[in-house]
Write an enzyme that holds these catalytic residues in place. Structure first.
Site, PDB file in Angstrom:
ATOM      1  N   PRO A 173       0.795  -1.225   0.000  1.00  0.00           N
ATOM      2  CA  PRO A 173       0.000   0.000   0.000  1.00  0.00           C
ATOM      3  C   PRO A 173       0.830   1.280   0.000  1.00  0.00           C
ATOM      4  CG  PRO A 173      -0.084  -1.084   2.140  1.00  0.00           C
ATOM      5  CD  PRO A 173       0.556  -2.050   1.180  1.00  0.00           C
ATOM      6  N   ASN A 174       0.347   2.226  -0.783  1.00  0.00           N
ATOM      7  CA  ASN A 174       0.899   3.589  -0.903  1.00  0.00           C
ATOM      8  C   ASN A 174       2.224   3.654  -1.660  1.00  0.00           C
ATOM      9  OD1 ASN A 174      -1.248   4.776   0.688  1.00  0.00           O
ATOM     10  ND2 ASN A 174      -0.318   3.753   2.431  1.00  0.00           N
TER      11      ASN A 174
ATOM     12  N   ARG B  54       5.012  10.831  -2.795  1.00  0.00           N
ATOM     13  CA  ARG B  54       4.679  10.676  -1.379  1.00  0.00           C
ATOM     14  C   ARG B  54       5.891  10.967  -0.473  1.00  0.00           C
ATOM     15  NH1 ARG B  54       4.745   4.622   1.193  1.00  0.00           N
ATOM     16  NH2 ARG B  54       3.867   5.206   3.202  1.00  0.00           N
TER      17      ARG B  54
ATOM     18  N   TYR C 119      11.011   8.921   1.314  1.00  0.00           N
ATOM     19  CA  TYR C 119      11.025   7.880   0.281  1.00  0.00           C
ATOM     20  C   TYR C 119      11.693   8.295  -1.031  1.00  0.00           C
ATOM     21  CZ  TYR C 119       7.755   5.766   3.564  1.00  0.00           C
ATOM     22  OH  TYR C 119       7.186   5.240   4.696  1.00  0.00           O
TER      23      TYR C 119
ATOM     24  N   ASN D  93       8.150  -5.472  -0.450  1.00  0.00           N
ATOM     25  CA  ASN D  93       7.964  -4.316   0.431  1.00  0.00           C
ATOM     26  C   ASN D  93       6.462  -4.223   0.668  1.00  0.00           C
ATOM     27  OD1 ASN D  93       7.780  -1.947   1.813  1.00  0.00           O
ATOM     28  ND2 ASN D  93       9.006  -0.732   0.387  1.00  0.00           N
TER      29      ASN D  93
ATOM     30  N   ALA E  85       2.948  -0.676   5.093  1.00  0.00           N
ATOM     31  CA  ALA E  85       2.422  -0.713   6.465  1.00  0.00           C
ATOM     32  C   ALA E  85       1.864  -2.090   6.843  1.00  0.00           C
ATOM     33  CB  ALA E  85       1.351   0.353   6.632  1.00  0.00           C
TER      34      ALA E  85
ATOM     35  N   GLU F 125      12.288  -9.503   2.686  1.00  0.00           N
ATOM     36  CA  GLU F 125      11.525  -8.307   3.072  1.00  0.00           C
ATOM     37  C   GLU F 125      12.408  -7.085   2.885  1.00  0.00           C
ATOM     38  OE1 GLU F 125       9.733  -8.433   7.048  1.00  0.00           O
ATOM     39  OE2 GLU F 125      10.101  -6.283   7.249  1.00  0.00           O
TER      40      GLU F 125
ATOM     41  N   HIS G 291      12.623  -2.594   2.878  1.00  0.00           N
ATOM     42  CA  HIS G 291      12.033  -1.282   3.147  1.00  0.00           C
ATOM     43  C   HIS G 291      12.970  -0.217   2.636  1.00  0.00           C
ATOM     44  CE1 HIS G 291       8.958  -3.105   5.597  1.00  0.00           C
ATOM     45  NE2 HIS G 291       9.911  -3.854   6.113  1.00  0.00           N
TER      46      HIS G 291
ATOM     47  N   ARG H  45      12.506   4.911  12.996  1.00  0.00           N
ATOM     48  CA  ARG H  45      11.226   5.621  12.919  1.00  0.00           C
ATOM     49  C   ARG H  45      10.321   5.233  14.099  1.00  0.00           C
ATOM     50  NH1 ARG H  45       8.999   5.114   6.990  1.00  0.00           N
ATOM     51  NH2 ARG H  45       7.670   6.780   7.797  1.00  0.00           N
TER      52      ARG H  45
HETATM   53  C1  DQA Z   1       8.084   1.198   4.180  1.00  0.00           C
HETATM   54  C2  DQA Z   1       8.091   1.428   5.698  1.00  0.00           C
HETATM   55  C3  DQA Z   1       6.713   1.205   6.287  1.00  0.00           C
HETATM   56  O1  DQA Z   1       6.731   1.425   7.689  1.00  0.00           O
HETATM   57  C4  DQA Z   1       5.720   2.172   5.665  1.00  0.00           C
HETATM   58  O2  DQA Z   1       4.421   1.924   6.158  1.00  0.00           O
HETATM   59  C5  DQA Z   1       5.747   2.152   4.169  1.00  0.00           C
HETATM   60  C6  DQA Z   1       7.037   2.052   3.496  1.00  0.00           C
HETATM   61  C7  DQA Z   1       9.456   1.511   3.557  1.00  0.00           C
HETATM   62  O3  DQA Z   1       9.674   1.079   2.429  1.00  0.00           O
HETATM   63  O4  DQA Z   1      10.266   2.224   4.146  1.00  0.00           O
HETATM   64  O5  DQA Z   1       4.731   2.290   3.521  1.00  0.00           O
HETATM   65  O6  DQA Z   1       7.821  -0.170   3.946  1.00  0.00           O
END
Ligand code: DQA
Length: 139
Positions: free
Chosen positions: A10-11, A18, A23, A72, A75, A96, A98, A105
């Site tokens: 998501p996102n 964003r 990011y 990735n 959230a 995994e 990020h 964070r």
């Molecule tokens: C993320 C870190 C997550 O905590 C966050 O909700 C994201 C992006 C990252 O790539 O840093 O959406 O996965």
């Protein structure tokens, strides 16, 4: 040819737009094109969804056939028992990743429901986290 799927949750369709201070300003589609050139000897696929169910369906679809998944989950990493179970259910190894260093964070980002079932976790290297994830899978 090894088949690797890069999955974004998501996102992450809003990368480049964003929260650029966290990011970065590059969109994922252009980054993915560069990755494909860099790993020309691999069959790289990309899937993004904002929906938890769609991500689980995709993991089931490729998880007995592909050679690796770089995931990735955004959230959902911190909330989804179901995604963790989906990773446990398949035979394809998952890394995994990020973009940000989640450990620098908010505390709720420090826990992952996925990590236990993944081969490893890479975080904090910006978009380069995805390249490092691929490197880890093909080693
Ligand atoms: C993320 C870190 C997550 O905590 C966050 O909700 C994201 C992006 C990252 O790539 O840093 O959406 O996965």
């Amino acid at each position: 040819m090894k088949k690797i799927l890069i999955m974004n949750g998501p996102n992450l369709n809003l990368l480049g737009v964003r929260e650029k201070s966290i990011y970065g300003s590059q969109d994922f589609v252009s980054y993915f094109e560069a990755l494909k050139q860099q790993f020309a000897s691999l069959q790289l696929h990309y899937f993004q969804s904002n929906s938890e169910g769609a991500l689980i369906d995709k993991i089931h679809e490729v998880g007995f056939d592909f050679d690796g998944i770089v995931l990735n989950a955004g959230a959902y990493t911190h909330t989804s028992v179901a995604l963790g179970d989906a990773i446990a259910a398949i035979t394809t190894p998952v890394v995994e990743v990020h973009i940000s260093n989640v450990h620098q964070r908010e505390e709720f980002r420090h826990h992952s429901f996925l990590a236990k079932n993944c081969q490893g976790v890479i975080c904090g290297f910006g978009l380069d986290s995805y390249r490092l994830g691929i490197e880890a899978l093909i080693k």
